[in-house]
Design a protein around this motif. Structure first.
Motif, short mmCIF file in Angstrom:
data_model
loop_
_atom_site.label_atom_id
_atom_site.label_comp_id
_atom_site.label_asym_id
_atom_site.label_seq_id
_atom_site.Cartn_x
_atom_site.Cartn_y
_atom_site.Cartn_z
N VAL A 108 0.62 46.27 -77.70
CA VAL A 108 0.48 46.23 -76.25
C VAL A 108 -0.85 46.87 -75.86
CG1 VAL A 108 1.44 47.02 -74.06
CG2 VAL A 108 2.97 46.26 -75.89
N LEU A 109 -1.65 46.11 -75.10
CA LEU A 109 -2.96 46.60 -74.66
C LEU A 109 -2.91 47.20 -73.27
CD1 LEU A 109 -5.15 43.60 -75.90
CD2 LEU A 109 -4.69 45.76 -77.08
N SER A 110 -2.11 46.60 -72.40
CA SER A 110 -2.00 47.13 -71.04
C SER A 110 -0.69 46.71 -70.41
CB SER A 110 -3.18 46.64 -70.18
OG SER A 110 -3.14 45.23 -70.02
N VAL A 111 -0.24 47.52 -69.46
CA VAL A 111 0.97 47.24 -68.69
C VAL A 111 0.60 47.39 -67.22
CG1 VAL A 111 3.35 47.91 -68.21
CG2 VAL A 111 2.45 48.11 -70.54
N SER A 112 0.72 46.30 -66.46
CA SER A 112 0.27 46.30 -65.07
C SER A 112 1.44 45.97 -64.14
CB SER A 112 -0.86 45.29 -64.87
OG SER A 112 -1.92 45.53 -65.77
N PRO A 113 2.11 47.00 -63.60
CA PRO A 113 3.25 46.75 -62.70
C PRO A 113 2.77 46.25 -61.33
CG PRO A 113 3.28 48.98 -63.62
CD PRO A 113 1.91 48.42 -63.85
#
Length: 213
Positions: A108-113
């Motif tokens: 996982v590189l990024s998590v954007s809620p």
């Protein structure tokens, strides 16, 4: 065969490391309700065989080959895992064709809620990028998902998925964060199409038509 529709969020109750394998005991009352010895249950997308059963729990043996090619090597007592029983012949096909044969791992590189969904970007091995297509299917930790975007190249290749609240709440993807390693299984149909295109299987002979008078 599975469909990538997670039935239950289970918990690793115990891990026993052997010389060249590991034995996991998994707590999952839903998937064990009708399970028997020798049945297949997908654990984070990996098809495993039930070798022992107790009320609400099942035990599986994971060989070294599987540990080295999947994120199961990172699991320990207390880890949460996505669980799915093999699909019955008369079952509802809710996801896509999932074999439980992991093709590789991603990070996982990024998590954007956002207000109603979360976008997760996952780094993918270059060898798997040819099987990824926007709006196509991908299995991430056993969850059937739609690829929303593909980008990068070489070692910087990535794809994105959009997770709705139900997926966030009912699978372990809700706890993902940058650096999390996930199991990936690409669409098996894409792999067969590639093999046919490369000419590695005999072509079906054309029918000979004889003109009649």
């Amino acid at each position: 065969m599975f469909t990538g529709i997670v039935e239950e969020l289970g918990v690793i109750a115990d891990r026993e490391d052997l010389s060249d394998a590991a034995r996991f005991t998994v707590r999952g009352p839903i998937v064990t309700a009708d399970a028997g010895h020798g049945d297949s249950i997908a654990v984070n997308g990996v098809c495993l065989t039930v070798v022992d059963l107790r009320p609400g729990e099942f035990t599986v043996d994971v060989m070294g080959e599987t540990l080295s090619r999947s994120s199961l090597s990172d699991l320990d007592a207390g880890s949460t895992v996505n669980l799915e029983r093999a699909m019955p012949a008369n079952g509802r096909f809710g996801g896509h064709i999932v074999q439980g044969h992991v093709d590789g791992t991603g990070r996982v590189l990024s998590v954007s809620p956002s207000e109603n969904w979360t976008v997760v970007r996952i780094g993918v091995p270059e060898k798997l990028t040819r099987y990824l297509v926007e709006k196509g299917s991908i299995t991430v930790d056993g969850v059937s998902l739609t690829v929303s975007s593909v980008g990068g190249s070489g070692d910087d290749s990535w794809f994105e998925i959009c997770l709705i609240p139900t997926t966030l709440n009912e699978t372990n993807l809700g706890a993902t964060k940058p650096g999390t390693v996930v199991n990936l299984e690409v669409d098996v149909i894409a792999k067969y199409v590639e093999r046919l295109h490369l000419g590695n299987t005999p072509a079906v002979p054309a029918l000979e038509v004889t003109e009649t008078k």
